[in-house]
Write a protein that holds these residues in place. Structure first.
Motif, PDB file in Angstrom:
ATOM      1  N   PRO A  45       0.844  -1.205   0.000  1.00  0.00           N
ATOM      2  CA  PRO A  45       0.000   0.000   0.000  1.00  0.00           C
ATOM      3  C   PRO A  45       0.878   1.253   0.000  1.00  0.00           C
ATOM      4  O   PRO A  45       2.099   1.165   0.044  1.00  0.00           O
ATOM      5  N   THR A  46       0.271   2.413  -0.086  1.00  0.00           N
ATOM      6  CA  THR A  46       0.976   3.646   0.283  1.00  0.00           C
ATOM      7  C   THR A  46       0.214   4.228   1.466  1.00  0.00           C
ATOM      8  O   THR A  46      -0.987   4.004   1.617  1.00  0.00           O
ATOM      9  N   ALA A  89       1.443  -2.330  -6.742  1.00  0.00           N
ATOM     10  CA  ALA A  89       1.125  -1.585  -5.512  1.00  0.00           C
ATOM     11  C   ALA A  89      -0.282  -1.003  -5.579  1.00  0.00           C
ATOM     12  O   ALA A  89      -0.785  -0.669  -6.649  1.00  0.00           O
ATOM     13  N   ALA A  90      -0.898  -0.918  -4.407  1.00  0.00           N
ATOM     14  CA  ALA A  90      -2.193  -0.237  -4.292  1.00  0.00           C
ATOM     15  C   ALA A  90      -1.890   1.205  -3.887  1.00  0.00           C
ATOM     16  O   ALA A  90      -1.765   1.528  -2.710  1.00  0.00           O
ATOM     17  N   VAL A  91      -1.705   2.028  -4.915  1.00  0.00           N
ATOM     18  CA  VAL A  91      -1.272   3.417  -4.684  1.00  0.00           C
ATOM     19  C   VAL A  91      -2.492   4.277  -4.369  1.00  0.00           C
ATOM     20  O   VAL A  91      -3.503   4.209  -5.071  1.00  0.00           O
ATOM     21  N   ALA A  92      -2.369   5.127  -3.340  1.00  0.00           N
ATOM     22  CA  ALA A  92      -3.488   6.017  -3.000  1.00  0.00           C
ATOM     23  C   ALA A  92      -3.690   7.019  -4.130  1.00  0.00           C
ATOM     24  O   ALA A  92      -2.725   7.644  -4.587  1.00  0.00           O
ATOM     25  N   ASP A  93      -4.923   7.151  -4.583  1.00  0.00           N
ATOM     26  CA  ASP A  93      -5.198   8.103  -5.662  1.00  0.00           C
ATOM     27  C   ASP A  93      -5.086   9.548  -5.170  1.00  0.00           C
ATOM     28  O   ASP A  93      -4.800  10.453  -5.941  1.00  0.00           O
ATOM     29  N   PHE A  94      -5.361   9.751  -3.868  1.00  0.00           N
ATOM     30  CA  PHE A  94      -5.332  11.119  -3.309  1.00  0.00           C
ATOM     31  C   PHE A  94      -4.489  11.159  -2.040  1.00  0.00           C
ATOM     32  O   PHE A  94      -4.353  10.162  -1.349  1.00  0.00           O
TER      33      PHE A  94
END
Ligand code: PMT
Length: 407
Positions: free
Chosen positions: A203-204, A281-286
């Motif tokens: 994740p981030t 990765a599950a990157v945060a969009d915001f």
């Protein structure tokens, strides 16, 4: 196949006779090793008659060792099966004990080991046994779940040895999978050897203040599995990992990051050297526009709180837009309309390939298994549910196939 069958002490020991018969009938060779406890329940002669080999039961018997030494016996086997496997045997294997022939063989082998536990239901559920099972699984031993039902002690519950036919089928399945993996492994090595793979995983975390953040449920297991399998296939792998609690796979260069912006910076720094980029990765969009430098305090008169979020860079789309870009593989984690959304992301982000997976309701995130659908401009392949390493193997083979058809 050469099967070394370990029989330990328990009432289910008599069922190991039927298991021996099934292996022999299917054309396999069987040598039986019994523990002292097993001999309290059943005569070695019965196994000798069925297997056609004298039963081994001692580490210190000069006659037995003269026939085939214990190290030789460990090397002879293609597969070790222990059925029934008592609670004591699980504990000894977990500790790495070598105080009888069977545990010594298990310590001295690099062959696959399968265990069919059998014990009283409370012994099976005991935290010590469950911990032993978890550790042995992590070390790569296959442990068949015991069956439920009436037990020899009169109690009813989980702990019965699986039926011989079920054990036989599990051994055959494992052997088939090993052969398939070996074949796929050679093809994979031919393509991935010396290729540079850049991969993101996990994740981030987007900080709100020094104690709070916005995160997601990615454990990193999918991306780490791909990194591990690619490194084993000979690729030079750089893994950019969000905050996860996973060990670095052997031979992999790891760069730890926390936020999407840090992940983006690391990718920008590394991507020029990459032949392939996989964005697992599950990157945060915001992210939070202005993270507080001190812990935000709850005010008595405040019923609501507003956080202003701003858009994060889309890392995979940025890579795909570069001149001299590597082969770019994205992921799509969706709760509904999985394939449609994935195809839309493939087009919009201008990717070479996308791996669609269903998430939510216990799927995708955090688990050890997954069921990806691999999609390129010309092909779509759905994978059956399997371990993330198996999914990684298929994914890397699919990339090899896509790139080979372009070359
Ligand atoms: O880590 P595990 O617990 O093993 O779980 C695995 C997984 C479900 C996280 C993994 O299989 C997966 O699907 N990863 C991608 C998750 C995701 O963020 O999907 P998405 O549909 O939101 O994003 C689409 C693609 O754009 C992804 O390749 C993502 O890495 C990328 N992206 C997204 C946003 C952003 N700002 N930058 C990106 O690069």
């Amino acid at each position: 196949m050469k099967i070394l069958l370990g029989v330990t002490g328990g009432i289910a020991a008599y069922k190991a006779l039927e298991l021996t018969r099934l292996f022999i009938k299917a054309g396999h060779q069987v040598q039986v090793v019994m523990t002292t406890g097993a001999k309290e329940f059943i005569q070695p002669l019965s196994f000798q008659a069925l297997s056609g080999h004298p039963v081994r039961d001692s580490l210190f018997d000069a006659n037995q060792e003269a026939g085939m030494g214990h190290i030789e016996l460990a090397r002879w086997a293609d597969q070790i099966v222990i059925a029934p496997a008592s609670a004591e045997t699980l504990a000894k294997l977990r500790m790495g004990r070598a105080d009888d022939l069977l545990t010594t063989l298990c310590l001295a082998t690099d062959r696959p080991v399968m265990l069919a536990p059998a014990m009283n239901r409370l012994m099976w559920r005991n935290a010590a046994t469950q911990e032993n099972v978890d550790v042995l699984k992590q070390r790569g031993l296959e442990i068949l779940p015991p069956a439920s039902g009436e037990q020899a002690c009169g109690e009813v519950g989980e702990g019965r040895m699986p039926e011989p036919q079920a054990i036989f089928e599990a051994v055959m399945r494992a052997e088939k999978m090993r052969l398939q993996t070996q074949q796929a492994g050679s093809a994979l090595k031919a393509f991935w050897h010396n290729k540079a793979l850049l991969i993101t995983a996990g994740p981030t975390y987007e900080d709100i203040d020094p104690v709070r953040f916005i995160g997601n449920r990615s454990s990193g297991k999918m991306g780490f599995a791909i990194a591990e399998v690619a490194a084993k296939a000979g690729a030079s792998v750089t893994l950019i990992a969000g905050p996860v609690a996973l060990p670095t796979p052997q031979g992999v260069k790891r760069i730890d990051v926390r936020s999407a912006q840090q992940m983006f910076a690391a990718v920008q720094q590394q991507v020029a050297a990459a032949d392939c980029f996989i964005s697992a990765a599950a990157v945060a969009d915001f992210r939070v526009e202005q993270p507080a430098s001190q812990k935000l305090k709850k005010r008595q008169d405040e019923e609501e709180m507003t956080l202003t979020l701003v858009k994060n860079p889309d890392i995979v789309a940025w890579v795909a837009a570069q001149d001299n870009k590597p082969f770019v593989v994205g992921f799509a984690a969706e709760t509904n309309d999985v394939i449609d959304y994935a195809k839309d992301k493939l087009r919009r982000k201008k990717l070479d390939m996308i791996c669609a997976n269903q998430v939510g309701e216990g799927q995708g995130f955090e688990r050890d298994d997954n069921a990806l659908t691999l999609i390129s401009a010309t092909e779509q392949r759905g994978l059956a549910l399997s371990g993330k390493r198996e999914q990684a193997l298929e994914l890397l083979a699919f990339i090899a196939q896509q790139q080979s058809s372009v070359d």
